[in-house]
Design a protein around this motif. Sequence first.
Motif: not given
Length: 239
Positions: A136-140, A157-166, A221-224
């Motif tokens: 687990t990571w923050s902001n994801m 197959v796990i799809s996630m989105v993060s508000d942190d940068g690339y 401006r999100r990282t997938y």
Amino acid sequence: MIPRSAIVAWACALAGVPAAFAGATWPDPQDPPRSKVEWVSKDIRVNGLPTRIQHFESELSVDEVLGFYRKRWTKAGVPEPREVSAAGWQTIATLQDRYQLLVQVRGRSPQGSEGMLSVADLADMKSDYLPKEWPTWSNMRVLQVTESFDGPKRSHVISMVSDDGYDLNVRRVREEWLRRGYVLAHEQNNPAKAGQRGWVGIFDKASQSVDVTVTYSDDDRRTYITTNYVTATSTGVNR
């Protein structure tokens, strides 16, 4: 792999739908007319739900496909089919006893349409569909988990989105799997194009593997992050 845009539409259609569980056999959503239909999978779990998925290409337009299912699924005494739009897909869904039937469709060039037919068993949902050992990571947040089996192998197959940068996401993904004893077998940065840039990493460890794709979108401006996490199954595994 099912497109992420289709997954988003599927999740939107499922959210908040009540169910009355009574039934025993998988229903047939019926193929759309003048269409070519093929199986994607007869035995997967999507966010814990046993699911069957077919892909179709049709001579019909998007409106004609939706009209076909709207007429077929509109019956006296039952809720009207639910329709939503998400990520370029038009979706219509209905309940049939313990099952949700769902059609996602979008236009196809130069004409016609394409989409997916899915049936989900709402009475057999696993609440713990994310692997217990998953980091687990923050902001994801997790968007979708697809679980399938191939002989002695289990794939998530796990799809996630993060508000942190690339760059931060690439670094912490790489560091996490290396910390767990995996070997980085291959990595590459994909050329930036159309407002996106991406990274691919392949990690190996004994009978396990982790394939990760990290993509940053300038639009939102999100990282997938999409990960194919393959592990060995045990005898008598609970599917």
